[in-house]
Motif scaffolding. Structure first.
Motif, short mmCIF file in Angstrom:
data_model
loop_
_atom_site.label_atom_id
_atom_site.label_comp_id
_atom_site.label_asym_id
_atom_site.label_seq_id
_atom_site.Cartn_x
_atom_site.Cartn_y
_atom_site.Cartn_z
N ASP A 45 0.98 -1.10 0.13
CA ASP A 45 -0.06 -0.07 -0.12
C ASP A 45 0.91 1.24 0.03
N SER A 86 2.52 1.69 -3.33
CA SER A 86 1.68 2.26 -4.41
C SER A 86 1.17 3.46 -4.12
N GLU A 142 9.38 -0.59 -6.17
CA GLU A 142 8.15 -0.54 -6.96
C GLU A 142 7.53 -1.56 -7.13
N VAL A 143 6.07 -1.63 -6.97
CA VAL A 143 5.32 -2.85 -7.35
C VAL A 143 5.41 -3.29 -8.78
N ARG A 151 -0.55 -2.60 -8.53
CA ARG A 151 -0.06 -1.31 -8.32
C ARG A 151 -1.50 -0.34 -8.24
N ARG A 158 -3.77 1.05 -5.00
CA ARG A 158 -3.94 2.66 -5.13
C ARG A 158 -5.53 2.75 -5.12
#
Length: 439
Positions: free
Chosen positions: A256, A259, A309-310, A316, A320
């Motif tokens: 979380d 993202s 980063e996802v 992702r 979000r």
């Protein structure tokens, strides 16, 4: 939706099948995240063959075996006695493989852990005994990537070293997504192509859902995603709980945070109340492969200049907008959720556009390295894309903008001067702006 792509994977599966039939039995392990199309690939590659397909669901072993016996009898046209243990069935199939040539497919193979974990050592025992005297094209697949890797690549596991081939399925390429849009919406815009990439990450099942429901405009995609019975609403949660098990809470919080744009370890730890997360970040990257560590191109492996980063575009997006707005969903306010995603699409898709171009460059096979570049301290002189050609003589330096009117050539030139001094002194540099029209 018709079956797309997977040309190489089909050829590989068919080549291994021929080796199994003409030499001796081979074991292929097929992995990849949930909804990636593993079963569809197998059935398409072997559609003209005799296939014994066994799906491992969470039932008692005896109940599972009852269904397996029925399937074997139907597919191999042989009498199958009543058997209550899987290993009896496996040995029976191996005996059949002495006289018959067929494909044995066991889907969701990792589920045996929840049924009878000793099955793996028993499979290893009989496979070692029968492998060279039978002609079975043995394929196992599974959606829980971390468990499948553990079963076949952990030296402590009985099936370590038994796989003749291991294949991991990736999402659709950018060219396949274009082909799909051309087939089902010939007048598509590049913005619609970008939305398909943004919301599905190229995962075949998600693409299929949008295609089959004729949701291929930006508005229709979002409307389909944001409805009470949408399979997208709980998909991220189901996928990750299946992967992480009961201890998913901290992993969810980390994903979380990433993202949300918190991409350094210190930022993520601050988000989680200064909790140490180094070990969990490492597992998310190396075991679950849900995130990836990014360094500026040319940075040394041990460099502390790291961003996370996802790595899955769908996750992702899901974290979000879907997971973060769970309150709206619980209130049944799907209109509000839809409006929120619609309003933010131009901003959010800008980052996805950069990922799209990196993937497109990667798929061209013209570059030895592709990444971004930024200075260790601060975010000044950050460059969206830097790619080095195979001959190691040229560098592509690109800024990514949704609209070219927002591109500032002088600013890119000033960044290139820094790049020349820092890391690109020996390269011939080609600079450009990539926008939505270049997709």
């Amino acid at each position: 939706m018709k079956f797309y792509n997977r040309t190489k994977e089909i050829a590989d599966l068919q080549r291994i099948r021929e080796m199994s039939y003409n030499d001796h039995s081979k074991l292929t392990v097929l992995t990849g995240r949930r909804r990636i199309g593993k079963t569809s690939l197998i059935l398409n590659a072997l559609k003209d063959e005799t296939i014994v397909y066994l799906f491992v669901s969470r039932k008692s072993e005896a109940d599972l075996c009852k269904g397996f016996c029925s399937e074997i009898e139907k597919r191999l046209s042989v009498f199958v006695p009543k058997m209550n243990s899987f290993i009896e069935i496996f040995r029976f199939l191996l005996e059949q493989g002495k006289a018959k040539k067929f494909s044995l497919v066991i889907d969701e193979f990792q589920e045996f852990i929840n049924i009878n974990e000793s099955i793996y050592s028993e499979i290893q025992n009989y496979w070692d005994q029968y492998r060279t005297t039978t002609h079975i094209n043995f394929i196992v697949s599974g959606s829980v990537y971390s468990l499948m890797i553990k079963i076949f690549q952990d030296k402590k596991e009985p099936l370590f070293g038994r796989a003749d081939a291991m294949m991991k399925l990736a999402p659709f390429t950018t060219s396949v997504l274009k082909e799909i849009m051309s087939d089902y919406k010939p007048d598509y815009t590049n913005d619609e192509l970008l939305a398909l990439y943004t919301y599905t990450g190229g995962v075949p099942k998600y693409v299929e859902l949008l295609v089959d429901n004729k949701a291929l405009t930006i508005h229709k995609m979002i409307k389909y995603i944001c409805q009470s019975d949408s399979p997208f609403i709980d998909e991220g949660r189901n996928l990750l709980i299946q992967e992480f098990g009961k201890k998913y809470g901290n992993y969810f919080s980390i994903l979380d945070a990433i993202s949300s744009g918190m991409n350094t370890q210190s930022q993520i730890e601050a988000f989680m109340g200064e909790k140490s997360i180094g070990g969990q970040l490492n597992k998310l990257e190396t075991i679950y492969e849900v995130i990836k560590k990014q360094r500026p191109l040319f940075a040394k492996e041990g460099s502390q200049t790291v961003r996370y980063e996802v790595s899955d575009n769908f996750l992702r997006f899901w974290f979000r907008y879907i997971e973060r707005n769970r309150t709206l969903i619980e209130l049944g306010n799907y209109e509000g959720l839809s409006k929120l995603i619609n309003d933010d699409y131009p901003t959010y898709s800008g980052k996805t556009l950069e990922l799209y171009f990196k993937q497109k460059l990667q798929e061209s096979f013209e570059y030895r390295a592709i990444g971004s570049w930024w200075e260790p301290k601060g975010d000044q002189n950050e460059v969206d894309i830097v790619a080095i050609t195979l001959d190691n003589k040229k560098a592509l330096v690109a800024e990514v903008k949704r609209q070219k009117k927002n591109f500032k050539p002088q600013l890119l030139e000033s960044k290139i001067e820094v790049l020349k001094n820092k890391v690109l002194s020996k390269y011939e540099i080609n600079s450009l702006c990539l926008d939505i029209e270049d997709m």
